[in-house]
Structure formats: C-alpha cells, structure tokens
Design a protein around this motif. Structure first.
Motif, short mmCIF file in Angstrom:
data_model
loop_
_atom_site.label_atom_id
_atom_site.label_comp_id
_atom_site.label_asym_id
_atom_site.label_seq_id
_atom_site.Cartn_x
_atom_site.Cartn_y
_atom_site.Cartn_z
N GLY A 20 45.69 32.56 28.96
CA GLY A 20 44.84 33.43 28.16
C GLY A 20 44.03 34.44 28.95
N PHE A 21 44.17 34.45 30.29
CA PHE A 21 43.46 35.42 31.10
C PHE A 21 44.44 36.08 32.05
N ASP A 22 44.16 37.32 32.41
CA ASP A 22 44.98 38.08 33.36
C ASP A 22 44.27 38.03 34.72
N TYR A 23 44.68 37.05 35.54
CA TYR A 23 44.04 36.83 36.83
C TYR A 23 44.65 37.71 37.90
N GLU A 24 43.81 38.16 38.82
CA GLU A 24 44.27 38.87 40.01
C GLU A 24 43.88 38.01 41.21
N GLY A 25 44.78 37.13 41.59
CA GLY A 25 44.54 36.25 42.73
C GLY A 25 43.22 35.51 42.62
N ASN A 26 42.47 35.49 43.72
CA ASN A 26 41.18 34.81 43.78
C ASN A 26 40.01 35.75 43.56
N ARG A 27 40.30 36.99 43.09
CA ARG A 27 39.22 37.97 43.08
C ARG A 27 38.82 38.55 41.74
N LEU A 72 33.74 35.37 25.04
CA LEU A 72 32.39 35.33 25.60
C LEU A 72 31.96 33.93 26.03
N GLU A 73 32.25 32.92 25.22
CA GLU A 73 31.82 31.57 25.57
C GLU A 73 32.47 31.10 26.86
N ARG A 74 33.73 31.37 27.03
CA ARG A 74 34.42 30.98 28.27
C ARG A 74 33.89 31.80 29.46
N LEU A 75 33.65 33.07 29.24
CA LEU A 75 33.17 33.92 30.33
C LEU A 75 31.76 33.55 30.77
N ARG A 76 30.98 32.97 29.87
CA ARG A 76 29.66 32.47 30.27
C ARG A 76 29.80 31.43 31.39
N LEU A 77 30.82 30.60 31.30
CA LEU A 77 31.07 29.59 32.34
C LEU A 77 31.37 30.25 33.68
N LEU A 78 32.21 31.27 33.66
CA LEU A 78 32.54 32.00 34.88
C LEU A 78 31.29 32.62 35.49
N ILE A 79 30.52 33.30 34.68
CA ILE A 79 29.32 33.99 35.15
C ILE A 79 28.29 32.99 35.67
N SER A 80 28.07 31.93 34.94
CA SER A 80 27.13 30.90 35.38
C SER A 80 27.58 30.29 36.71
N SER A 81 28.87 30.06 36.85
CA SER A 81 29.41 29.53 38.09
C SER A 81 29.14 30.47 39.26
N ALA A 82 29.33 31.76 39.05
CA ALA A 82 29.09 32.73 40.12
C ALA A 82 27.60 32.82 40.45
N LEU A 83 26.76 32.83 39.42
CA LEU A 83 25.32 32.98 39.63
C LEU A 83 24.67 31.75 40.26
N THR A 84 25.37 30.61 40.26
CA THR A 84 24.84 29.38 40.86
C THR A 84 25.72 28.90 42.01
N TRP A 85 26.59 29.74 42.49
CA TRP A 85 27.57 29.36 43.53
C TRP A 85 26.91 28.71 44.74
N PHE A 130 37.79 28.65 37.78
CA PHE A 130 37.87 29.07 36.38
C PHE A 130 39.31 29.01 35.90
N ARG A 131 40.24 29.44 36.75
CA ARG A 131 41.67 29.39 36.40
C ARG A 131 42.12 27.94 36.19
N ASP A 132 41.57 27.00 36.94
CA ASP A 132 41.89 25.58 36.73
C ASP A 132 41.46 25.13 35.34
N LEU A 133 40.31 25.61 34.89
CA LEU A 133 39.81 25.26 33.55
C LEU A 133 40.60 25.96 32.44
N PHE A 134 40.96 27.22 32.69
CA PHE A 134 41.62 28.04 31.67
C PHE A 134 42.85 28.74 32.28
N PRO A 135 43.93 27.99 32.48
CA PRO A 135 45.10 28.59 33.13
C PRO A 135 45.81 29.64 32.27
#
Length: 145
Positions: free
Chosen positions: A100-107, A119-132, A93-98
């Motif tokens: 505008g987000f406050d990342y904490e490492g890989n977690r 919300l639209e960007r976060l849908r991608l994150l959630i979908s990625s996790a739910l289909t990992w 997700f960070r590769d897609l959106f480096p």
C-alpha cells in the motif's frame, strides 16, 4: 486534522508556494500532520521547520529526540516524505505496512495525491522519526555492587 501553524520562515513558505498543485496540497497535508503528531507525542518538544537541500525539513532541536524528516515533490508529479537513509525509520515502517505504499529504499515514501493519504498510518511513521533518538538511547548501566 488540525490546521498547521503559520509559516515562521519566509524562505520555507516561498518553497511551498513554488510547488505545483497537486503536490503542494499533499505536502501541506504532510506538514500539518508533522506538527500535529509532534504536539501529541511525548518527549518531542517544539519542531523546527527549516530548509535542508532546498527542501522543507523538520527537526527537534529543543529535545534532540528525533531524526530529520524532509518533504519534497517527486519527478513523477507526486510528492514524498524523506527520512535519513542510515536510520531504520523507513524499513521499520515497511515491516509494519509492506503493502500500500510506494517505498524508495530506506529513504522515502512517495504519494500521488493528498486525498488518499493514510493519515493514521503516517502518524506512526512521523512519530517514529520524531522520537528516533529517544528510542535509540541506551539506559545508563547500573553500577555493580
């Protein structure tokens, strides 16, 4: 965004009820987005809402398609969405959106208020996790002739 389903687990609801505003508002928005995204994502199936480490957690036990997502307030008064740190969910997700987000490492990704959730960007994150696990499964080898 659609309204999230009612809580099925009183312990999970009690945890959400214990969160201070404005973190609770943001966490409830993320909760709703998880259920909405799951319903719209093929292969995910039903999402189970439970507690892991005292935090609301979202799993795909029916299809085993995903990796667990967790929600929790952070120490600075905001809130966060957590993915398993040994996956590449957050780094991808960070590769897609480096920016505008406050990342904490890989977690985790941390947020300050619910009104500015992308919300639209976060849908991608959630979908990625739910289909990992669906994405990480390798197709069966073809028999050689």
């Amino acid at each position: 965004m659609k309204v999230a389903p009612p809580f099925r687990d009183a312990a999970v609801q009690a945890v959400f009820d214990s969160y201070a505003e404005p973190a609770r508002e943001g966490l409830l928005a993320l909760r709703g987005l998880i259920f909405e995204t799951a319903a719209a994502t093929p292969g995910v199936g039903a999402v189970e809402e439970t507690l892991k480490w005292g935090q609301p957690a979202y799993l795909t036990p029916e299809t085993k398609s995903g990796s667990t997502l967790r929600l929790a307030p952070d120490k600075q008064g905001g809130f966060a969405i957590y993915a398993h740190c040994q996956t590449t969910i957050i780094p991808d997700f960070r590769d897609l959106f480096p920016e505008g987000f406050d990342y904490e490492g890989n977690r985790a990704i941390h947020f300050r208020d619910a009104d500015s959730l992308p919300l639209e960007r976060l849908r991608l994150l959630i979908s990625s996790a739910l289909t990992w696990r669906l994405r990480k499964r390798k197709p069966a080898a073809r028999p050689q002739r």
